[in-house]
Design a protein around this motif. Structure first.
Motif, mmCIF file in Angstrom:
data_model
loop_
_atom_site.group_PDB
_atom_site.id
_atom_site.type_symbol
_atom_site.label_atom_id
_atom_site.label_comp_id
_atom_site.label_asym_id
_atom_site.label_seq_id
_atom_site.Cartn_x
_atom_site.Cartn_y
_atom_site.Cartn_z
ATOM 1 N N PRO A 102 19.335 58.371 94.596
ATOM 2 C CA PRO A 102 18.756 59.450 95.408
ATOM 3 C C PRO A 102 19.764 60.441 95.946
ATOM 4 O O PRO A 102 19.411 61.584 96.215
ATOM 5 N N VAL A 103 21.020 60.023 96.168
ATOM 6 C CA VAL A 103 22.039 60.956 96.674
ATOM 7 C C VAL A 103 23.288 60.793 95.804
ATOM 8 O O VAL A 103 24.202 60.040 96.129
ATOM 9 N N PRO A 104 23.338 61.479 94.672
ATOM 10 C CA PRO A 104 24.456 61.269 93.750
ATOM 11 C C PRO A 104 25.752 61.892 94.249
ATOM 12 O O PRO A 104 25.748 62.794 95.081
ATOM 13 N N GLY A 105 26.865 61.419 93.727
ATOM 14 C CA GLY A 105 28.161 62.028 93.969
ATOM 15 C C GLY A 105 28.712 62.564 92.667
ATOM 16 O O GLY A 105 28.287 62.159 91.582
ATOM 17 N N PHE A 158 33.315 62.979 94.865
ATOM 18 C CA PHE A 158 33.246 63.567 96.190
ATOM 19 C C PHE A 158 32.385 62.679 97.093
ATOM 20 O O PHE A 158 31.633 61.831 96.618
ATOM 21 N N LEU A 159 32.486 62.956 98.385
ATOM 22 C CA LEU A 159 31.467 62.430 99.285
ATOM 23 C C LEU A 159 30.103 62.935 98.818
ATOM 24 O O LEU A 159 29.999 63.982 98.192
ATOM 25 N N ARG A 160 29.061 62.182 99.147
ATOM 26 C CA ARG A 160 27.734 62.531 98.647
ATOM 27 C C ARG A 160 27.076 63.600 99.519
ATOM 28 O O ARG A 160 26.989 63.440 100.731
ATOM 29 N N GLU A 215 46.125 44.932 98.610
ATOM 30 C CA GLU A 215 45.470 45.592 99.742
ATOM 31 C C GLU A 215 45.616 47.109 99.643
ATOM 32 O O GLU A 215 44.696 47.858 99.972
ATOM 33 N N LEU A 216 46.781 47.585 99.179
ATOM 34 C CA LEU A 216 46.968 49.030 98.978
ATOM 35 C C LEU A 216 45.987 49.551 97.940
ATOM 36 O O LEU A 216 45.377 50.610 98.115
ATOM 37 N N GLU A 217 45.831 48.814 96.854
ATOM 38 C CA GLU A 217 44.905 49.238 95.801
ATOM 39 C C GLU A 217 43.469 49.240 96.316
ATOM 40 O O GLU A 217 42.698 50.169 96.061
ATOM 41 N N ASN A 218 43.107 48.190 97.072
ATOM 42 C CA ASN A 218 41.751 48.121 97.630
ATOM 43 C C ASN A 218 41.509 49.222 98.648
ATOM 44 O O ASN A 218 40.434 49.820 98.694
ATOM 45 N N LYS A 219 42.525 49.481 99.461
ATOM 46 C CA LYS A 219 42.388 50.526 100.482
ATOM 47 C C LYS A 219 42.182 51.878 99.827
ATOM 48 O O LYS A 219 41.382 52.696 100.277
ATOM 49 N N CYS A 220 42.879 52.085 98.727
ATOM 50 C CA CYS A 220 42.735 53.351 98.011
ATOM 51 C C CYS A 220 41.300 53.545 97.539
ATOM 52 O O CYS A 220 40.751 54.632 97.612
ATOM 53 N N SER A 221 40.670 52.469 97.062
ATOM 54 C CA SER A 221 39.329 52.593 96.499
ATOM 55 C C SER A 221 38.244 52.591 97.556
ATOM 56 O O SER A 221 37.096 52.849 97.266
ATOM 57 N N LYS A 222 38.574 52.286 98.835
ATOM 58 C CA LYS A 222 37.538 52.200 99.854
ATOM 59 C C LYS A 222 37.680 53.216 100.979
ATOM 60 O O LYS A 222 36.709 53.730 101.502
ATOM 61 N N TYR A 223 38.918 53.493 101.378
ATOM 62 C CA TYR A 223 39.086 54.237 102.623
ATOM 63 C C TYR A 223 39.865 55.533 102.491
ATOM 64 O O TYR A 223 40.276 56.124 103.471
ATOM 65 N N GLY A 224 40.102 55.993 101.257
ATOM 66 C CA GLY A 224 40.876 57.217 101.107
ATOM 67 C C GLY A 224 40.110 58.433 101.598
ATOM 68 O O GLY A 224 38.917 58.402 101.807
ATOM 69 N N ASN A 225 40.830 59.559 101.770
ATOM 70 C CA ASN A 225 40.153 60.782 102.192
ATOM 71 C C ASN A 225 39.768 61.600 100.971
ATOM 72 O O ASN A 225 40.100 61.267 99.847
ATOM 73 N N MET A 226 39.093 62.710 101.230
ATOM 74 C CA MET A 226 38.542 63.486 100.120
ATOM 75 C C MET A 226 39.638 64.026 99.213
ATOM 76 O O MET A 226 39.468 64.123 98.015
ATOM 77 N N THR A 227 40.765 64.369 99.734
ATOM 78 C CA THR A 227 41.780 65.055 98.940
ATOM 79 C C THR A 227 42.638 64.104 98.132
ATOM 80 O O THR A 227 43.320 64.532 97.234
ATOM 81 N N SER A 228 42.590 62.836 98.424
ATOM 82 C CA SER A 228 43.639 61.972 97.887
ATOM 83 C C SER A 228 43.489 61.644 96.425
ATOM 84 O O SER A 228 44.413 61.137 95.828
ATOM 85 N N ASP A 267 40.136 59.508 97.590
ATOM 86 C CA ASP A 267 39.067 58.528 97.496
ATOM 87 C C ASP A 267 37.723 59.103 97.822
ATOM 88 O O ASP A 267 37.618 60.166 98.328
ATOM 89 N N ASP A 268 36.691 58.317 97.595
ATOM 90 C CA ASP A 268 35.289 58.586 97.883
ATOM 91 C C ASP A 268 34.473 57.600 97.072
ATOM 92 O O ASP A 268 34.754 57.372 95.929
ATOM 93 N N ALA A 269 33.444 57.065 97.666
ATOM 94 C CA ALA A 269 32.579 56.129 96.956
ATOM 95 C C ALA A 269 31.657 56.896 96.022
ATOM 96 O O ALA A 269 31.511 58.082 96.133
ATOM 97 N N PHE A 270 31.042 56.187 95.082
ATOM 98 C CA PHE A 270 30.174 56.898 94.162
ATOM 99 C C PHE A 270 29.099 56.014 93.559
ATOM 100 O O PHE A 270 29.009 54.835 93.795
ATOM 101 N N GLU A 271 28.328 56.654 92.689
ATOM 102 C CA GLU A 271 27.229 56.085 91.881
ATOM 103 C C GLU A 271 26.393 57.295 91.539
ATOM 104 O O GLU A 271 26.131 58.099 92.391
ATOM 105 N N VAL A 272 26.018 57.544 90.277
ATOM 106 C CA VAL A 272 25.770 58.930 89.940
ATOM 107 C C VAL A 272 24.739 59.247 88.865
ATOM 108 O O VAL A 272 24.158 58.367 88.270
ATOM 109 N N ARG A 273 24.589 60.576 88.563
ATOM 110 C CA ARG A 273 23.683 61.134 87.569
ATOM 111 C C ARG A 273 24.126 62.543 87.206
ATOM 112 O O ARG A 273 25.037 63.064 87.793
ATOM 113 N N HIS A 274 23.419 63.129 86.243
ATOM 114 C CA HIS A 274 23.821 64.484 85.845
ATOM 115 C C HIS A 274 22.637 65.354 85.489
ATOM 116 O O HIS A 274 21.499 64.956 85.553
#
Length: 951
Positions: free
Chosen positions: A297-300, A351-353, A888-901, A930-937
């Motif tokens: 419903p809210v793609p990134g 991106f953020l959704r 932990e660095l790798e996990n942090k990158c995939s979960k808590y990064g900012n939009m620009t990183s 970083d930014d979480a996702f799940e998507v469509r086009h």
């Protein structure tokens, strides 16, 4: 448009680079047809769905050859033409017809002769055109293999929908499937496949693909100026996006070149135009609305922004700008496009959704000229982590289906999803491995001809029923080699010849129930092929029991004799080991007095022969001996390590490894199931590790499953934990002395276990400075230089070897680089790091799919482990802690990064001052995020719409 000669030379160059395996296409009157649905010389497959079989044509605009779809389907579906009212001159010829699939839940196209592991662009197009006269717009799902791509939602009868994905294809074929969701009949107008270089689109990996939302060319003045092949050699479709009210166009007639190692290769015809704001002091703005659907419903989205400077600027002019999304910067540096060279800014993670994506390109304070942009591609992410049926099982079932022309619902993947599994077969589903076919019932299915050899590829099948058909010919002896098969039903056929010896042997040992009645021409006695059915039954009721009695009596006699010769009882149970018994033998003890004290199961040589089918399949070979594939009586798969008979050193290694394996128990150390000491024959039987050695996965010529960076880190941590247990956890503690990538094995879940303890040595826990030896052991490239000088290994010797393994995980290189005169990997890494760019040492196959900080830390750990002086190296306990921080660095990158990183430019630099041991700037060529996702086009109507259209 390029000239025809240039087109031919481009096609030849592409074919030479990528397509050694591709067959030539056949030339037929009226067009070029693909022989048995093969790619053409460019690797392209271009299908016009719904045209008559054995017809084809060459498209006037693209010069591409289109073929009918009958060679790509199993004959399902029906051909239709769209309603005449929609056959306007503005639509492409391939939209005039289509194939619909009113029957069945799933309908698939199979595209073959591909290169496993290569990236492909797959595109499907749809135009309803009221072909059925119902004016009912359908909705259905589209899959690539077993991975969901999108829901196709036809919103207008005259609208053309385009769905495109870029994925890594794991096998030599890929299936595109339409799934009926109950909201209308699925149909398709056309299907394309295009190969891509492995360097293109770094966002695409084995675990994720890209689904196209839109690919737009800024600057055309007409909405019919669509650019694709041959201007784009990859046949991407670039749609014009026009807004003359707000944008001015700048252009050039000169060629815009690719930068070195271009990872997108936007064509020159696209990059020759750009837009800039009409008001030179204004920002350049455009936007798109998210396409929402129930499953997302809210793609990134991710985006590739393409830039090239088209004006030769005077020395006092500056064009510099920043990119913002919804008021937030997407790239943390200003950017200047390069004159007549393509470049791109892109992100690896979504991106953020948002429901609306507003892009603003703003000139910096230093800029004297307004911003520009040439093109943009917007994608959503497709997770490609769904696991299809075991490839051998799937290929076997497709061959069986083709041979017997099965018309059941045998479409798509045999087992996945399980709601669409093929009729009359049963699959096993495990979280740690791909689904396997365990039962196949083809009774009364009208089978004719001989028994397909493909049945022998179903290694997990337990029940196989081919009864009540019209099968002829002999029974393949290879069926006896199916390790899991317990019931084989061949009754009611026209089989001839005799029952193979292998099957008779399986009947005798009770592992197979063979049913073969009502085969009048089948021989059940080796002396005659004219037996009546009454005599067939005698074999089962008289001969087989007699043979069984003889075998049982013989075994009893042999067992009695062996028992009287052995010095004591031997336990066949597998349980906790007695430390005192395991440690009792000394270096001078004889083999025959030491082995009976080991409390794991003891096997005879005859049992080893049965387990390994006479040592048929060799898994590996080393200085000790060979390792063979085997199965216990309960079908547990094992590895059997058989010692070379002429190996004197092997005796010592065998005893050492056997003694050690009976008393060490840790999840990251390989487990021993049993051993054999039968005369001169000595063997170890230990747990089977289906994914082989770590070396097989990271070697440059590897054909094993690719290991992404996070998986490599986990393997490093698990290996370190195994070594830490040897050094600290077992009693007495051990030094492995041969740590290397070939001695790290991986199970089905890619969990690491240390193996091969033949060179291991115990040491005094109270004084772990060294172990006194007079021999040097180990593998060149991994041996601790201090041990090399002193001949006294320590736990730090294992630390050194582990550091080499860690460098191999980062680089994908071997410990010694043979093409560089056996240069040590340490020296190679240090030389490249001095140049200032860590990406020069990272395994290129990871395509940047990693957090650069975790890679830096891993290299730092490895270089500390490989210090010349052992006192300066960390302990394995320290290494475990450091690797946990790395993860932990790798996990942090995939979960808590900012939009620009996670935004990048193809020529940007980022200097990391925290890792400056080489006193140089370490350019990373990336800027993380970083930014979480799940998507469509989404794609708009190909021929008519201007800019993105909400769906």
């Amino acid at each position: 448009m390029t000239s025809s000669s240039l087109e031919r030379s481009t096609a030849r160059a592409m074919a030479a680079r990528l397509w050694l395996r591709i067959l030539c296409i056949a030339v037929a009157t009226g067009g070029v047809l693909q022989a048995r649905a093969q790619p053409d010389l460019k690797g392209f497959i271009s299908i016009d769905c719904g045209i008559e079989a054995k017809t084809g044509y060459v498209d006037d605009m693209t010069t591409l050859s289109y073929v009918p779809d009958d060679g790509f389907t199993d004959g399902a579906g029906t051909n239709h033409n769209i309603s005449v009212e929609y056959m306007t001159p503005s639509i492409s010829k391939r939209y005039h017809n289509l194939r619909s699939f009113p029957d069945g839940a799933r309908s698939c196209y199979t595209l073959r002769s591909l290169v496993p592991g290569l990236k492909y662009l797959i595109r499907a197009v749809f135009m309803y055109g009221n072909y059925d006269g119902l004016n009912k717009l359908p909705v259905f799902d589209l899959y690539i293999g077993v991975d969901f791509l999108t829901t196709v939602n036809i919103t207008r009868p005259d609208g053309a929908a385009l769905e495109e994905a870029i994925v890594v294809v794991p096998d030599d074929f890929v299936q595109v499937c339409l799934v009926n969701t109950g909201a209308g009949t699925p149909f398709i107008s056309g299907l394309d496949l295009r190969p891509l270089k492995s360097t293109l689109y770094p966002q695409v990996t084995e675990t994720q693909g890209l689904s196209l939302f839109g690919r737009w060319n800024f600057g055309p003045t007409s909405n019919t100026e669509i650019i694709r092949y041959p201007e784009d050699p990859h046949d991407r479709v670039w749609l014009p996006w026009i807004n003359p009210t707000d944008w001015a166009v700048i252009s050039t007639t000169l060629t815009v070149q690719h930068i070195e190692n271009d990872i997108f290769e936007a064509p020159s015809s696209v990059m020759r135009t750009a837009i800039t704001p009409r008001n030179a002091s204004a920002n350049l703005q455009f936007s798109w609305e998210a396409y929402t659907q129930p499953k997302d419903p809210v793609p990134g989205y991710i985006a590739n922004f393409h830039f090239a400077e088209l004006q030769l600027l005077p020395s006092n002019a500056v064009r510099e700008f920043r990119i913002n999304l919804n008021g937030r910067p997407v790239y943390n540096e200003s950017y200047k496009p390069t004159y007549l060279y393509t470049d791109a800014i892109f992100n690896r993670k979504p991106f953020l959704r948002y429901l609306m994506y507003n892009i603003s390109i703003n000139a910096t304070a230093n800029s004297t000229l307004p911003p520009i942009i040439n093109a943009v591609e917007v994608f959503s992410i497709i997770p490609t982590t769904s696991v299809g049926t075991d490839s051998h099982d799937a290929s076997a079932m497709m061959e069986i289906k083709a041979k017997y022309e099965m018309k059941k619902n045998w479409v798509g993947d045999p087992c996945v999803p399980n709601t669409l599994a093929w009729d009359r077969l049963t699959c096993s589903y495990s979280s740690s491995s791909r689904p396997r076919i365990t039962s196949l019932n083809m009774s009364s299915s009208g089978l004719t001809g001989d028994i397909s050899s493909s049945f022998t590829s179903l290694k997990a099948v337990q029940y196989l029923n081919l009864s009540n058909n019209n099968l002829t010919g002999s029974i393949p002896d290879a069926l006896s080699q199916l390790p899991s098969l317990t019931v084989l039903d061949l009754t009611g056929n026209q089989l001839s010849g005799s029952i193979p010896y292998g099957l008779l042997k399986r009947i005798q040992d009770g592992s197979l129930d063979l049913r073969y009645g009502n085969n009048p021409n089948l021989c059940t006695n080796g002396n005659s092929c004219q037996l009546a059915e009454r005599k067939n039954k005698l074999v089962i009721y008289i001969v087989v029991p007699i043979v069984l009695v003889v075998v049982i009596v013989s075994i009893a006699v042999i067992f009695f004799c062996l028992r009287t010769r052995r010095p004591g009882p031997v336990s066949n149970s597998i349980g906790p080991q007695n430390e005192k018994k395991a440690n009792a033998p000394k270096n001078g003890d004889q083999m025959h007095s030491s082995l009976p004290r080991l409390e794991n199961r003891r096997f005879t040589y005859q049992e080893l022969e049965m387990m390994t089918n006479n040592f048929q399949q060799e898994l590996g070979r080393g200085g000790f001996g060979c390792v063979y594939d085997g199965f216990l009586e309960d079908h547990t798969r094992v590895a059997v390590k058989l010692m070379f008979k002429n190996s004197q050193q092997g005796d010592k290694e065998f005893l050492a490894e056997a003694q050690i394996l009976t008393r060490i128990h840790h999840k990251n150390l390989v487990s021993m199931i049993g051993y054999s000491k039968d005369g001169d024959n000595m063997a170890l039987v230990y747990e089977y590790m289906p994914e082989g050695t770590l070396h097989e996965h990271i070697a440059e010529n590897s054909n094993r499953r690719f290991l992404p960076w996070r998986q490599r880190l986990l393997i490093a941590l698990e290996s370190a934990q195994g070594l830490e247990y040897l050094h600290k956890g077992c009693n007495p503690p051990l030094i492995h002395r041969d740590v290397k990538t070939t001695n790290i094995l991986l199970n089905a879940m890619l969990e690491a276990k240390i193996a091969d303890f033949g060179l291991s040595k115990a040491f005094n826990q109270n004084n772990d400075t060294h172990v006194s030896t007079n021999t040097l052991v180990g593998t060149p490239g991994y041996v601790d230089p201090e041990y090399l000088m002193t001949m006294q290994p320590t736990t730090k010797s294992d630390v050194y070897s582990f550091g080499i393994v860690l460098l191999e995980l980062v680089t994908g290189k071997s410990a010694l680089l043979k093409d560089l005169d056996n240069t040590s990997i340490i020296q190679w890494v240090e030389q490249h790091l001095v140049r200032g760019n860590i990406e020069d040492v990272v395994d290129a196959r990871m395509h940047g799919d990693h957090d650069i900080n975790s890679v830096w830390k891993a290299i730092d750990i490895a270089l500390k482990c490989t210090m010349q002086e052992s006192a300066r190296r960390p302990t394995m306990t320290d290494v475990v802690a450091l690797l946990q921080e790395c993860i932990e660095l790798e996990n942090k990158c995939s979960k808590y990064g900012n939009m620009t990183s996670h935004f990048y430019t193809t020529n940007s630099e980022n200097h990391h001052s925290s890792y400056n041991m080489y006193n140089v700037d370490q350019s990373t060529n990336v800027i993380q995020s970083d930014d979480a996702f799940e998507v469509r086009h989404d794609i708009a109507r190909v021929s008519m719409d201007i800019g993105p259209v909400a769906r």
